[in-house]
Structures are given as C-alpha cells and as structure tokens.
Design a protein around this motif. Structure first.
Motif, PDB file in Angstrom:
ATOM      1  N   HIS A 144     -36.656  49.741 -22.450  1.00 23.16           N
ATOM      2  CA  HIS A 144     -37.179  48.508 -23.051  1.00 23.16           C
ATOM      3  C   HIS A 144     -36.954  47.310 -22.126  1.00 23.16           C
ATOM      4  CE1 HIS A 144     -38.310  50.076 -26.979  1.00 23.16           C
ATOM      5  NE2 HIS A 144     -37.226  50.820 -26.945  1.00 23.16           N
ATOM      6  N   LEU A 145     -35.736  47.235 -21.581  1.00 18.90           N
ATOM      7  CA  LEU A 145     -35.390  46.059 -20.775  1.00 18.90           C
ATOM      8  C   LEU A 145     -36.208  45.996 -19.485  1.00 18.90           C
ATOM      9  CD1 LEU A 145     -31.517  46.017 -21.310  1.00 18.90           C
ATOM     10  CD2 LEU A 145     -33.182  44.374 -22.225  1.00 18.90           C
ATOM     11  N   ALA A 146     -36.550  47.162 -18.937  1.00 18.54           N
ATOM     12  CA  ALA A 146     -37.299  47.189 -17.672  1.00 18.54           C
ATOM     13  C   ALA A 146     -38.636  46.458 -17.801  1.00 18.54           C
ATOM     14  CB  ALA A 146     -37.526  48.632 -17.227  1.00 18.54           C
ATOM     15  N   LEU A 147     -39.142  46.345 -19.038  1.00 22.99           N
ATOM     16  CA  LEU A 147     -40.426  45.659 -19.251  1.00 22.99           C
ATOM     17  C   LEU A 147     -40.277  44.145 -19.225  1.00 22.99           C
ATOM     18  CD1 LEU A 147     -41.902  47.883 -22.084  1.00 22.99           C
ATOM     19  CD2 LEU A 147     -42.853  47.606 -19.794  1.00 22.99           C
ATOM     20  N   GLY A 148     -39.042  43.702 -19.074  1.00 19.88           N
ATOM     21  CA  GLY A 148     -38.818  42.256 -19.021  1.00 19.88           C
ATOM     22  C   GLY A 148     -38.576  41.647 -20.390  1.00 19.88           C
ATOM     23  N   THR A 149     -38.440  42.474 -21.406  1.00 23.73           N
ATOM     24  CA  THR A 149     -38.139  41.945 -22.741  1.00 23.73           C
ATOM     25  C   THR A 149     -36.748  41.316 -22.689  1.00 23.73           C
ATOM     26  OG1 THR A 149     -39.380  43.781 -23.646  1.00 23.73           O
ATOM     27  CG2 THR A 149     -38.008  42.555 -25.203  1.00 23.73           C
ATOM     28  N   PRO A 150     -36.599  40.064 -23.135  1.00 21.41           N
ATOM     29  CA  PRO A 150     -35.278  39.435 -23.036  1.00 21.41           C
ATOM     30  C   PRO A 150     -34.226  40.243 -23.801  1.00 21.41           C
ATOM     31  CG  PRO A 150     -36.948  37.862 -23.744  1.00 21.41           C
ATOM     32  CD  PRO A 150     -37.606  39.193 -23.733  1.00 21.41           C
TER      33      PRO A 150
ATOM     34  N   THR B 174     -48.114  36.988 -21.912  1.00 14.54           N
ATOM     35  CA  THR B 174     -47.336  37.245 -20.696  1.00 14.54           C
ATOM     36  C   THR B 174     -46.866  38.701 -20.679  1.00 14.54           C
ATOM     37  OG1 THR B 174     -45.355  36.497 -21.830  1.00 14.54           O
ATOM     38  CG2 THR B 174     -46.527  34.850 -20.531  1.00 14.54           C
ATOM     39  N   LEU B 175     -47.809  39.598 -20.858  1.00 19.08           N
ATOM     40  CA  LEU B 175     -47.491  41.038 -20.859  1.00 19.08           C
ATOM     41  C   LEU B 175     -47.008  41.465 -19.483  1.00 19.08           C
ATOM     42  CD1 LEU B 175     -50.727  42.330 -22.617  1.00 19.08           C
ATOM     43  CD2 LEU B 175     -48.421  42.497 -23.569  1.00 19.08           C
ATOM     44  N   HIS B 176     -46.131  42.458 -19.433  1.00 20.87           N
ATOM     45  CA  HIS B 176     -45.793  43.036 -18.128  1.00 20.87           C
ATOM     46  C   HIS B 176     -47.101  43.533 -17.488  1.00 20.87           C
ATOM     47  CE1 HIS B 176     -44.317  45.650 -15.018  1.00 20.87           C
ATOM     48  NE2 HIS B 176     -43.102  45.177 -15.212  1.00 20.87           N
ATOM     49  N   PRO B 177     -47.328  43.227 -16.188  1.00 23.26           N
ATOM     50  CA  PRO B 177     -48.600  43.607 -15.569  1.00 23.26           C
ATOM     51  C   PRO B 177     -48.943  45.098 -15.705  1.00 23.26           C
ATOM     52  CG  PRO B 177     -47.395  42.112 -14.144  1.00 23.26           C
ATOM     53  CD  PRO B 177     -46.480  42.422 -15.290  1.00 23.26           C
TER      54      PRO B 177
ATOM     55  N   SER C  75     -48.784  46.391  -6.136  1.00 18.31           N
ATOM     56  CA  SER C  75     -47.324  46.358  -6.268  1.00 18.31           C
ATOM     57  C   SER C  75     -46.898  45.769  -7.622  1.00 18.31           C
ATOM     58  CB  SER C  75     -46.686  45.598  -5.106  1.00 18.31           C
ATOM     59  OG  SER C  75     -46.606  44.240  -5.414  1.00 18.31           O
ATOM     60  N   LYS C  76     -47.668  44.817  -8.141  1.00 13.66           N
ATOM     61  CA  LYS C  76     -47.287  44.181  -9.418  1.00 13.66           C
ATOM     62  C   LYS C  76     -47.540  45.075 -10.631  1.00 13.66           C
ATOM     63  CE  LYS C  76     -45.337  40.176  -9.052  1.00 13.66           C
ATOM     64  NZ  LYS C  76     -45.892  38.862  -8.927  1.00 13.66           N
ATOM     65  N   VAL C  77     -48.624  45.851 -10.593  1.00 12.10           N
ATOM     66  CA  VAL C  77     -48.961  46.638 -11.795  1.00 12.10           C
ATOM     67  C   VAL C  77     -48.391  48.054 -11.719  1.00 12.10           C
ATOM     68  CG1 VAL C  77     -51.105  45.325 -12.043  1.00 12.10           C
ATOM     69  CG2 VAL C  77     -51.185  47.596 -10.996  1.00 12.10           C
ATOM     70  N   SER C  78     -47.643  48.309 -10.671  1.00 17.04           N
ATOM     71  CA  SER C  78     -47.201  49.675 -10.404  1.00 17.04           C
ATOM     72  C   SER C  78     -46.239  50.220 -11.464  1.00 17.04           C
ATOM     73  CB  SER C  78     -46.507  49.683  -9.033  1.00 17.04           C
ATOM     74  OG  SER C  78     -45.645  50.772  -8.933  1.00 17.04           O
ATOM     75  N   LEU C  79     -46.615  51.361 -12.009  1.00 15.86           N
ATOM     76  CA  LEU C  79     -45.746  52.042 -12.977  1.00 15.86           C
ATOM     77  C   LEU C  79     -44.519  52.603 -12.258  1.00 15.86           C
ATOM     78  CD1 LEU C  79     -45.961  52.609 -15.990  1.00 15.86           C
ATOM     79  CD2 LEU C  79     -47.033  54.783 -15.456  1.00 15.86           C
ATOM     80  N   ALA C  80     -44.749  53.041 -11.010  1.00 12.83           N
ATOM     81  CA  ALA C  80     -43.646  53.625 -10.238  1.00 12.83           C
ATOM     82  C   ALA C  80     -42.518  52.606 -10.082  1.00 12.83           C
ATOM     83  CB  ALA C  80     -44.151  54.064  -8.869  1.00 12.83           C
ATOM     84  N   LYS C  81     -42.883  51.349  -9.855  1.00 14.78           N
ATOM     85  CA  LYS C  81     -41.865  50.291  -9.692  1.00 14.78           C
ATOM     86  C   LYS C  81     -41.068  50.103 -10.969  1.00 14.78           C
ATOM     87  CE  LYS C  81     -42.173  47.058  -6.097  1.00 14.78           C
ATOM     88  NZ  LYS C  81     -43.005  45.972  -5.612  1.00 14.78           N
ATOM     89  N   LEU C  82     -41.797  50.174 -12.069  1.00 15.30           N
ATOM     90  CA  LEU C  82     -41.165  50.013 -13.378  1.00 15.30           C
ATOM     91  C   LEU C  82     -40.152  51.142 -13.608  1.00 15.30           C
ATOM     92  CD1 LEU C  82     -41.448  48.121 -15.787  1.00 15.30           C
ATOM     93  CD2 LEU C  82     -43.406  49.442 -16.546  1.00 15.30           C
ATOM     94  N   LEU C  83     -40.522  52.311 -13.138  1.00 17.12           N
ATOM     95  CA  LEU C  83     -39.663  53.483 -13.359  1.00 17.12           C
ATOM     96  C   LEU C  83     -38.440  53.478 -12.441  1.00 17.12           C
ATOM     97  CD1 LEU C  83     -42.500  56.159 -13.610  1.00 17.12           C
ATOM     98  CD2 LEU C  83     -41.160  55.249 -15.502  1.00 17.12           C
ATOM     99  N   GLU C  84     -38.555  52.736 -11.320  1.00 15.78           N
ATOM    100  CA  GLU C  84     -37.445  52.723 -10.349  1.00 15.78           C
ATOM    101  C   GLU C  84     -36.139  52.256 -10.968  1.00 15.78           C
ATOM    102  OE1 GLU C  84     -38.521  50.371  -6.950  1.00 15.78           O
ATOM    103  OE2 GLU C  84     -39.870  51.960  -6.257  1.00 15.78           O
ATOM    104  N   GLY C  85     -36.235  51.329 -11.938  1.00 14.13           N
ATOM    105  CA  GLY C  85     -35.033  50.767 -12.548  1.00 14.13           C
ATOM    106  C   GLY C  85     -34.372  51.681 -13.560  1.00 14.13           C
ATOM    107  N   LEU C  86     -34.968  52.844 -13.817  1.00 18.66           N
ATOM    108  CA  LEU C  86     -34.436  53.705 -14.878  1.00 18.66           C
ATOM    109  C   LEU C  86     -33.651  54.871 -14.297  1.00 18.66           C
ATOM    110  CD1 LEU C  86     -37.609  54.091 -17.126  1.00 18.66           C
ATOM    111  CD2 LEU C  86     -35.900  52.287 -17.161  1.00 18.66           C
ATOM    112  N   ASP C  87     -32.476  55.120 -14.851  1.00 15.70           N
ATOM    113  CA  ASP C  87     -31.819  56.367 -14.458  1.00 15.70           C
ATOM    114  C   ASP C  87     -31.054  56.937 -15.636  1.00 15.70           C
ATOM    115  OD1 ASP C  87     -28.609  56.347 -13.509  1.00 15.70           O
ATOM    116  OD2 ASP C  87     -29.528  54.420 -13.986  1.00 15.70           O
TER     117      ASP C  87
END
Ligand code: GAP
Length: 521
Positions: free
Chosen positions: A295-301, A409-412, A508-520
C-alpha cells in the motif's frame, strides 16, 4: 457525517461518474442498489490495480501461483466452510419507515457519534487556545472528552460481546438502551433483531429443491481451498507456498451504502498461503508487513493507513487484522489478513471424504497445512485510490490569473491514461498529422489519448481530472526540430524535449517494475 465530509464524498462520486470511472448499474431503469459498472477510465484504473496486485503477489513470488476458479461450486462447499450456517448479519427493520438496517452498523454509528462529540470538544479548544494548545493533555483531562470516549469504549465492548456470542436479543437491548433511531425518520419502533444469511443463490438446471441450490460465492478463497491438492501436485510446490486469485464475489448486503465501499457484486484479490502448523504467527507477521509495504509503495500517506486487530475472531481464525484506510467517511477496512488455521482444509476433508493433506519430505510426515490469507476488495482499493487522489487546487493560469482545477494525483502506474497527445491547434493539418504520428508510436507501449478539441488549457484540465501524469503538446517548433512540450501533472512544469526523451521519462514514471522494487517479502 459532518456536512463537509458528505459534500466531499458527493463530489468524488459525482466526479467518478462525470469522468467515466463509475456508473450506477442499470441507470436508465433507476439503478440497482449497491451494484455499479466501471466506465472507460474506471476499467483501466481497476485493471492497473489488479495488475499491481498480481505482479506483487504472483509474478514476484517464486512460491505463489495463480488460479481462476469458477463462481459456481458444489453447494456442500458452503456447508463445509461454515457460510450456510454462520455467514449472517444481524438485521433489524423499522416498523414505521419499513427500512431495513444492520443492527451492528447502527450501533457502530452511535459509537462514531460519541467519538465525533469528543473530537468536537477538542476542535473548539484548539480554536479557543490557539498555538499553545496541548491536545494530548486536553484529551486526558477534559471531562466532556473523557465522558464521550468512555461511552464509546463501553458501547464498543458491549457490541463486540454481543456479536461474538451471536446474541441478537442483546443487540436489540443496545438499540433500546442507546435510544438509537432510524436515520431516515427518527423512529425507535424496531422489530426484533434477527440473523440474515448473506449468500445469494440460484437453481441448477433441471434439479429442483435444496439439492439444486447453487450459491454465488461470497468469497473467492474456497475455490483455492478445494483446489489445494490439484495445484500442489501439478506445480510440485512445497509448503510453504501460496495460491492467489482475483475474481467476483457476491454478498446480499443488508446495508448497501457508501458508493462502491459495500457492494452486492464485487471483486476480491485473495491469496492463501499454506504453511506448516505452528508457523502461522511468523507468516502472519510477514504478510502483514508485506501487504502494508504494498500500500505504502503507491505513495499513500502513512497516516491514512493503519492496522486494526479484529475484536471478534471468526470461527476459523486464530489471529486477524484489518488494514484500514481513512476514507472520506473515516477509517474503514480495506484489506484483511487472517490466520485461518487448518479449519477450511479439514472441513472440506471431512465433508468430501477426500484427503487434503500434504506429505512434507523434510519432516517425513503428512499433515493438514495451516493457512494465512490476505484478502483485499479490488473495488474498495479503487475507492481508496480515488478518494486519496481527488484534489481541488488553485493554480496559475497562462494569462497570469488563478483558477481552480480538479486533479487526480494517482500514482502514474495506476493512472488510466499515461500520456495525452495534444496538437496545439485543431485546424492545422501539419500539427494534427505530426501529433497522430507520435500518438501511433506511443500507443504501442503506453495507454495514450489523442485530443484536439478545445483550447489547450481546457484539454490539460480534462487530463488532470482523470489523473493523466503527462501531456505532450505538438506545436510549430515540432515541425521544425522534432521537439515537443511535456507537461507534468503534479509540478505543472513544461519542458521542451525530443519524443525519445519523453518516452524515457514516461517509461520510468509509470513503470510497474519500479513500484515493485520497494517491496520485499
Ligand atoms: N476470504 C476472506 C474474506 O472474504 P472479508 O473480510 O469478508 O474476508 C475481504 O472480505 C475483503 O473483501 C474486505 O477487506 C473488503 O476489501 C472486501 N469486501 C468484503 N465485502 C465487500 C463488499 N460488500 N463490497 C466491496 N468489498 C467488499
């Protein structure tokens, strides 16, 4: 609900319809309560949410595989799962208004009222004392705040006990003691509170009576449990491993309100993680952490999300927590994480007479695996993202004045359209032709929109309103040197770039891969 919250929520639902996110179902026939259709932008946003979930929960996980089980299943499944006997909500009718309510929801609203009263005292004091106000101290010492908090706490405990015991008479007594009235007409003329089963059903082909009674699944999880051995054998997964699926679920909700928060037909994204008995608390904590990260990776405060342990554990669970999101109407359940023990597999084993055990080669023994489940409603996630993104702000206009824009202001990575291609003028063939060439190139990689109608400022606003992160404008310089203007939705900055540079930025902004990078995990 305070008036400004009602107004904000009305704005969000109105916006969702106006901009093709969500329509009431069967609208030309006056709609069907708690059923909604997703419009052109809605379906894109919903698909992006599902894609993000699937990528994080299946694609990224070596030991989680997918499934798409049927909605109709053998009716005995719902007996074994406990849904036939226990999937009930406490229902109460008002004899004057003839309206039907969930008794527990009416009582929860009463709890909210006490909390709102306490908060109001605090707000008044903030206004009165200004900057030096110590809110924590005030909450600890002010008599009116303390009295209302105590009332809320006592009522919550009484409600939790009644729900745990399935004590309908006690719920009726609470309605009377608290003098809870019908929100519609203020009447206290209630019927007795009784249990109401939430499953929809239909009849199978040529079989009449109970034997042909088919239920529309109220959760997707049971399709996973009954396929546990099929999946384990065909994929040769070893415990611990998970099975994930996304699919429709149906519940005959008594109180259907708050837009797509509580629907009668909705979509779930569920994952059952099969583990060794005794390891459930470790995995429970792991999944809690991972899901919050998601959830947080999407930028939700961070302050809009919180864990809330269940006051009452369901019959199958030995631990359960909700991830709550702060919707415009308050913190509510967005996702559930449940340690379901071996209840489901054991029940299916008993009723079907088929073994649902796993032979663990490392332990050299067979056992019924325990399960930790993560379960999130796709529609509820959609509402969380929509309400989090909805923003009205004053921005400078091209002529130096100011105006208000509505922007999502949705995550791209979630935005329905990634980039809009806009020729500066509609009636200049050279510009529209160049813009269409760029559109035809970019649409192969990104979800794009070509728009030539109206002044450029109005077109920007239309894109802001659906959350498009980038607008590309083709002008006369484009014809000379191939550069375009790229406008950023959030900063409003405009840059002169080549189309190749634009592609890199958007990618680079809309990349799902980037979003996934923060998850482990
Ligand atoms: N398999 C477990 C299960 O179904 P649940 O807490 O009843 O657990 C899981 O539902 C999630 O499904 C909830 O957290 C919520 O996001 C979503 N959900 C449940 N009922 C819903 C409804 N009537 N409308 C929309 N979403 C719903």
């Amino acid at each position: 609900m305070a008036q400004e919250i009602v107004d904000l929520f009305k704005k969000i639902t109105g916006h969702a319809k106006e901009y093709g996110f969500i329509y009431p179902s069967s609208e030309i026939y006056d709609g069907l309560s708690a059923v909604y259709d997703y419009g052109p932008n809605g379906v894109e946003l919903k698909n992006n949410i599902k894609q993000y979930w699937w990528a994080a929960m299946v694609q990224m996980q070596e030991n989680i595989v997918g499934l798409d089980s049927a909605i109709f299943m053998h009716p005995k499944i719902w007996k074994a799962s406990g849904h036939v006997d226990a999937f009930n909500d406490p229902l109460v009718d008002n004899k004057d208004s003839k309206k039907r309510y969930r008794a527990d929801v009416l009582i929860e609203d009463q709890i909210d009222k006490y909390i709102a009263k306490a908060d109001k005292e605090v707000e008044k004091a903030i206004k009165r004392f200004g900057e030096n106000f110590d809110e924590a101290l005030f909450r600890k010492t002010n008599e009116r705040v303390l009295a209302n908090v105590e009332k809320a706490t006592n009522l919550a405990t009484r409600l939790a006990n009644a729900m745990r015991e399935g004590n309908m008479a006690e719920l009726g007594a609470i309605l009377a003691d608290e003098e809870i009235t019908d929100p519609d007409n203020g009447s206290k003329n209630w019927t007795e509170v009784r249990q109401f089963n939430l499953m929809f059903y239909t009849q199978l082909g040529n079989i009449s009576g109970e034997e042909g009674k088919l239920y529309l699944r109220p959760e997707t999880a049971q399709g996973i449990f009954v396929n546990f051995l099929n999946v384990q054998k065909t994929t040769r997964q070893k415990v611990p491993f998970g099975i994930a699926q996304i699919g429709k679920a149906f519940r005959n909700e008594i109180v259907a309100r708050q837009f797509i928060f509580r629907m009668r037909e909705f979509e779930q994204m569920e994952m059952q993680f099969f583990i060794r008995p005794g390891e459930e608390m470790t995995w429970y904590d792991t999944w809690k952490r991972f899901r919050m990260q998601w959830h947080l990776a999407l930028g939700t405060p961070q302050d809009k999300l919180r864990f809330k342990d269940h006051d009452n554990l369901a019959h199958y669970a030995n631990a359960a927590v909700d991830i709550q999101f702060e919707f415009p109407f308050g913190f509510r359940e967005l996702e559930g994480i449940h340690s379901r023990t071996d209840f489901d597999l054991k029940s299916h084993q008993e009723l079907s007479g088929k073994k649902l055990q796993y032979f663990d080669p490392e332990l050299n023994e067979s056992y019924t695996p325990y399960v930790v489940e993560t379960s999130i409603g796709c529609d509820r996630m959609f509402l969380a993202m929509l309400s989090n993104a909805y923003c009205e702000e004053v921005i400078p206009d091209a002529d130096g004045k100011e105006s208000t824009r509505v922007v999502l202001t949705l995550h791209p990575a979630l935005a329905p359209v990634k980039i809009a291609i806009l020729p500066l003028l509609k009636n200049k063939e050279e510009l529209t032709a160049a813009a269409k060439t760029i559109y035809n190139k970019l649409k192969k990689e990104f979800s794009c929109q070509y728009d030539e109608k109206d002044a450029i400022g109005r077109r920007y606003r239309r894109q802001d309103a659906i959350g498009t992160p980038f607008c590309l404008t083709v002008d006369f310089d484009t014809l000379e040197n191939g550069t375009v203007t790229l406008r950023d939705r959030d900063t409003l900055k405009q840059e002169r770039l080549t189309v190749a540079q634009v592609e890199d930025i958007v990618r680079s902004k809309v990349s799902l891969a980037k979003l996934l990078e923060g998850l482990d995990l």
